[in-house]
Scaffold this motif. Structure first.
Motif, PDB file in Angstrom:
ATOM      1  N   UNK A   1      17.141  18.064  10.338  1.00  0.00           N
ATOM      2  CA  UNK A   1      15.937  18.342  11.116  1.00  0.00           C
ATOM      3  C   UNK A   1      16.391  18.797  12.498  1.00  0.00           C
ATOM      4  N   UNK A   2      16.010  20.016  12.867  1.00  0.00           N
ATOM      5  CA  UNK A   2      16.365  20.547  14.183  1.00  0.00           C
ATOM      6  C   UNK A   2      15.185  20.376  15.124  1.00  0.00           C
ATOM      7  N   UNK A   3      15.495  20.247  16.385  1.00  0.00           N
ATOM      8  CA  UNK A   3      14.400  20.154  17.338  1.00  0.00           C
ATOM      9  C   UNK A   3      13.716  21.514  17.434  1.00  0.00           C
ATOM     10  N   UNK A   4      12.466  21.503  17.816  1.00  0.00           N
ATOM     11  CA  UNK A   4      11.701  22.734  17.941  1.00  0.00           C
ATOM     12  C   UNK A   4      12.257  23.596  19.062  1.00  0.00           C
ATOM     13  N   UNK A   5      12.005  24.893  18.953  1.00  0.00           N
ATOM     14  CA  UNK A   5      12.369  25.798  20.033  1.00  0.00           C
ATOM     15  C   UNK A   5      11.294  25.669  21.104  1.00  0.00           C
ATOM     16  N   UNK A   6      11.723  25.468  22.322  1.00  0.00           N
ATOM     17  CA  UNK A   6      10.817  25.424  23.462  1.00  0.00           C
ATOM     18  C   UNK A   6      11.071  26.687  24.271  1.00  0.00           C
ATOM     19  N   UNK A   7      10.011  27.429  24.579  1.00  0.00           N
ATOM     20  CA  UNK A   7      10.150  28.671  25.331  1.00  0.00           C
ATOM     21  C   UNK A   7       9.578  28.465  26.728  1.00  0.00           C
ATOM     22  N   UNK A   8      10.380  28.814  27.718  1.00  0.00           N
ATOM     23  CA  UNK A   8       9.966  28.694  29.115  1.00  0.00           C
ATOM     24  C   UNK A   8       9.963  30.076  29.754  1.00  0.00           C
ATOM     25  N   UNK A   9       8.876  30.423  30.432  1.00  0.00           N
ATOM     26  CA  UNK A   9       8.807  31.693  31.157  1.00  0.00           C
ATOM     27  C   UNK A   9       9.477  31.501  32.509  1.00  0.00           C
ATOM     28  N   UNK A  10      10.455  32.349  32.803  1.00  0.00           N
ATOM     29  CA  UNK A  10      11.148  32.292  34.084  1.00  0.00           C
ATOM     30  C   UNK A  10      10.561  33.300  35.079  1.00  0.00           C
ATOM     31  N   UNK A  11      10.137  34.464  34.593  1.00  0.00           N
ATOM     32  CA  UNK A  11       9.603  35.520  35.471  1.00  0.00           C
ATOM     33  C   UNK A  11       8.641  36.396  34.687  1.00  0.00           C
ATOM     34  N   UNK A  12       7.638  36.924  35.392  1.00  0.00           N
ATOM     35  CA  UNK A  12       6.684  37.864  34.796  1.00  0.00           C
ATOM     36  C   UNK A  12       7.237  39.278  34.863  1.00  0.00           C
TER      37      UNK A  12
END
Length: 182
Positions: free
Chosen positions: A47-58
């Motif tokens: 079981x892998x942890x979910x991918x978390x996506x973070x926006x760094x810049x627009x």
């Protein structure tokens, strides 16, 4: 020795003897039960942890003065350069910036980025005028591996179409990216 017996439908007594003979013959056959050898198997899963996506810049194309014809500007996600492809609008400043997203998850696993749309329309604040943004591009391969810390960063550029005599104002919109394990 097996004899061929012809049974007359009217002869019920003979039929009973044949049935009894067949049943006794089956009982006298050698019987050896099947012997099963025991075996076992192993099962497992990860079981892998979910991918978390973070926006760094627009994604920011900068500031423009519209011209009298359609103008196309492309923002390169690798180096942040804004290039005019066609038209007579003028880029007058601001700091063009590629969008940036960081995916975090299980170290060293492979992820893939994709754009949710081929094009979007950005709309003027307080108005209905719009401009098209399309040709979203990434700063390298779409398929990458998370590093030992479990992260990878993608930059996203695109193409802006400034219309002839575009109404002045700030134009905004949103676009989606998906980052998934594969």
């Amino acid at each position: 020795m097996i004899k061929k017996i012809i049974i007359n439908a009217a002869d019920k007594t003979h039929r009973s003897k044949v049935t009894l003979f067949m049943a006794c013959a089956a009982c006298s056959l050698p019987f050896s039960p099947a012997i099963a050898a025991p075996a076992s198997g192993e099962t497992r899963t990860t079981i892998n942890q979910s991918v978390v996506v973070t926006k760094n810049a627009d994604l920011f194309f900068g500031d423009f003065v519209p011209g009298g014809s359609n103008s196309v500007f492309r923002l390169n996600p690798r180096n942040g350069n804004l290039n005019q492809r066609s038209g007579d609008a003028i880029a007058i400043g601001g700091t063009p910036t590629a969008a940036s997203f960081t995916a975090s998850g299980t170290p060293l696993l492979r992820v893939r980025i994709s754009s949710g749309q081929n094009r979007i329309f950005i709309v003027r604040d307080g108005g209905t005028e719009r401009m098209r943004v399309n040709r979203f591009r990434f700063d390298g391969r779409r398929n990458r591996s998370l590093n030992a810390a479990g992260e990878v960063t993608y930059r996203v550029g695109g193409q802006l179409r400034v219309g002839p005599n575009q109404v002045p104002g700030t134009y905004r919109g949103t676009f989606a990216v998906n980052i998934d394990y594969f």
